[in-house]
Design a protein around this motif. Structure first.
Motif, short mmCIF file in Angstrom:
data_model
loop_
_atom_site.label_atom_id
_atom_site.label_comp_id
_atom_site.label_asym_id
_atom_site.label_seq_id
_atom_site.Cartn_x
_atom_site.Cartn_y
_atom_site.Cartn_z
N ARG B 58 0.81 -1.21 0.00
CA ARG B 58 0.00 0.00 0.00
C ARG B 58 0.85 1.27 0.00
NH1 ARG B 58 -5.67 -0.23 2.73
NH2 ARG B 58 -4.73 0.32 4.72
N PHE B 102 -6.69 2.85 -10.01
CA PHE B 102 -6.88 2.48 -8.61
C PHE B 102 -5.52 2.35 -7.93
CE2 PHE B 102 -9.97 0.10 -11.31
CZ PHE B 102 -11.04 0.96 -11.10
N CYS B 105 -3.95 2.11 -0.95
CA CYS B 105 -3.24 3.06 -0.08
C CYS B 105 -3.81 3.09 1.33
CB CYS B 105 -3.28 4.46 -0.70
SG CYS B 105 -4.90 5.22 -0.75
N GLU B 106 -3.04 3.71 2.18
CA GLU B 106 -3.46 3.99 3.54
C GLU B 106 -4.55 5.07 3.52
OE1 GLU B 106 -2.08 2.67 6.66
OE2 GLU B 106 -1.65 1.20 5.11
N PRO B 107 -5.36 5.12 4.58
CA PRO B 107 -6.31 6.23 4.70
C PRO B 107 -5.58 7.57 4.61
CG PRO B 107 -6.67 4.63 6.44
CD PRO B 107 -5.43 4.22 5.74
N VAL B 112 -2.53 10.12 -4.66
CA VAL B 112 -2.85 9.04 -5.60
C VAL B 112 -2.58 9.46 -7.05
CG1 VAL B 112 -4.53 7.87 -4.13
CG2 VAL B 112 -5.30 9.75 -5.60
N THR B 138 -8.50 9.01 -10.66
CA THR B 138 -7.69 8.12 -9.83
C THR B 138 -8.29 8.10 -8.43
OG1 THR B 138 -5.72 8.83 -11.03
CG2 THR B 138 -5.37 7.62 -8.98
N ILE B 139 -8.46 6.90 -7.90
CA ILE B 139 -9.00 6.79 -6.55
C ILE B 139 -8.12 5.87 -5.70
CG2 ILE B 139 -11.35 7.24 -7.31
CD1 ILE B 139 -11.93 4.28 -7.14
N GLY B 140 -8.08 6.19 -4.43
CA GLY B 140 -7.35 5.35 -3.48
C GLY B 140 -8.27 4.30 -2.91
N VAL B 141 -7.87 3.03 -3.00
CA VAL B 141 -8.76 1.94 -2.59
C VAL B 141 -8.15 1.11 -1.46
CG1 VAL B 141 -9.76 1.85 -4.91
CG2 VAL B 141 -7.89 0.28 -4.30
N GLN B 142 -8.98 0.25 -0.90
CA GLN B 142 -8.57 -0.61 0.21
C GLN B 142 -7.60 -1.69 -0.24
OE1 GLN B 142 -9.06 0.20 3.21
NE2 GLN B 142 -10.80 -0.90 4.04
N ALA B 143 -7.95 -2.34 -1.33
CA ALA B 143 -7.23 -3.56 -1.70
C ALA B 143 -7.49 -3.88 -3.15
CB ALA B 143 -7.71 -4.72 -0.83
N LEU B 144 -6.48 -4.49 -3.78
CA LEU B 144 -6.61 -5.01 -5.14
C LEU B 144 -6.21 -6.49 -5.10
CD1 LEU B 144 -4.97 -1.95 -6.94
CD2 LEU B 144 -7.40 -2.57 -6.95
#
Lengths: 160, 160, 160
Positions: B58, B102, B105-107, B112, B138-144
């Motif tokens: 991340r 995507f 990343c961390e909160p 991004v 572009t968005i920051g997400v929890q997991a891929l």
């Protein structure tokens, strides 16, 4: 009544992107819009107002649902600016096809849809039900550029 | 100068997906690409290199912005492989219409956009400004999948 | 064998959205579908069953991969309802073009793709390989409306 006239009636102040302006280019190599036939694709639009993010941060923490709604509405106003930039005249829009909406939020925040209605309600107010109400999805994300709390990725159909 | 020639000049090594290859099918039932008219839709592409994720993890934690940028660039190289798989020849691409990017990343990670420029810059370098610079979000997400740090979901316009 | 017949064979119970129904309108101003030419865009569909979210929560916490898969499959069944609402007859679908899939999950959950296969496998079972296997991407997100654990945003090609 057309969209341009509705904007005057509603007292909405649409920023002037002109031929070249679009805050997104500050974030990297992109263009504000692209056509495929009569479909108009917009880049991500965010709730910038006077050069700064409106209500930056995360829903469920320092940003309230009401502030998020207002940010989404401001994003919609910026989308109007993007449409004028692409089309010259908002009355060339024949449909909001769809928007994918991003809400920066805390884990388990359950009301992302109430936030993105700030964007959807504005579109419906300006373009009316038939043109302005499109397909929609909204997701809660970790982070957006510059700590924006909202972003929309919208696609329109237009009269060429 | 066309894209195929630019790749040689830039010394880019594009992997060989061939007619059938595409790492995505490892993740579930999907196809690498689909056409609607002259619009080419690609499945998600990730920064696989030699069969493994490049810089998994991340942003804001164990992955730096520079590593994320490199992963996004590798993703762009895999997109070139996907385009060759779909088209045979990159010079049939007439436009990068748009990419949705995507970043895991961390909160509250605020950059991004700097990561996804690894993808955008490569596209611009290979295809040039007019063809290679498209719409973007572009968005920051929890997991891929597989702890990839980046993924792109891209749409192109092509010459049939 | 067509999709309508396959549904009977598989014993799938497709909910009845009818001309007007679509649970999404509960979440804000949107329409369930919109056409651009022969491309059919659907709004986000979620794993509602009998009016309630199926397996609400987050993957990696209280929702297992098996439950997430089941929720994604239920989402696919709701997509079938949405297609019938838009088209009358599922046999007018000529291609699942692409789906973007969202999985609500804990940070670093590495199996988002196994969840969204619940949707993809259903589409392949109902429409067959050629029509029902499309492009795909899956991302792990913070939150979805009403604590749904899954949502899909799908695009189809149809016979007009």
């Amino acid at each position: 009544m057309g969209a341009e006239q509705r904007i005057v009636e509603l007292g909405i102040v649409v920023p002037e992107f002109g031929g070249a302006g679009y805050y997104g280019e500050h974030y990297g190599r992109m263009r504000p819009f692209r056509f495929t036939g009569n479909v108009l694709h917009l880049s991500g639009h965010v709730p910038s107002r006077d050069g700064a993010p409106l209500h930056p941060g995360r829903l469920g923490a320092e940003v309230t649902v009401e502030q998020g709604y207002e940010a989404a509405r401001q994003t919609g106003i910026n989308v109007l600016a993007g449409l004028r930039q692409a089309l010259g005249d908002l009355d060339r829009v024949s449909a909001l096809v769809k928007s994918l909406n991003f809400v920066a939020c805390e884990p388990r925040f359950g009301e992302v849809h109430r936030v993105s209605s700030g964007m959807s309600d504005l579109m419906a107010d300006v373009f009316g039900e038939e043109i302005g109400v499109g397909c929609r999805a909204t997701i809660g994300v970790q982070a957006l550029a510059d700590h924006h709390c909202f972003e929309t990725w919208a696609t329109f159909e237009v009269r060429l």
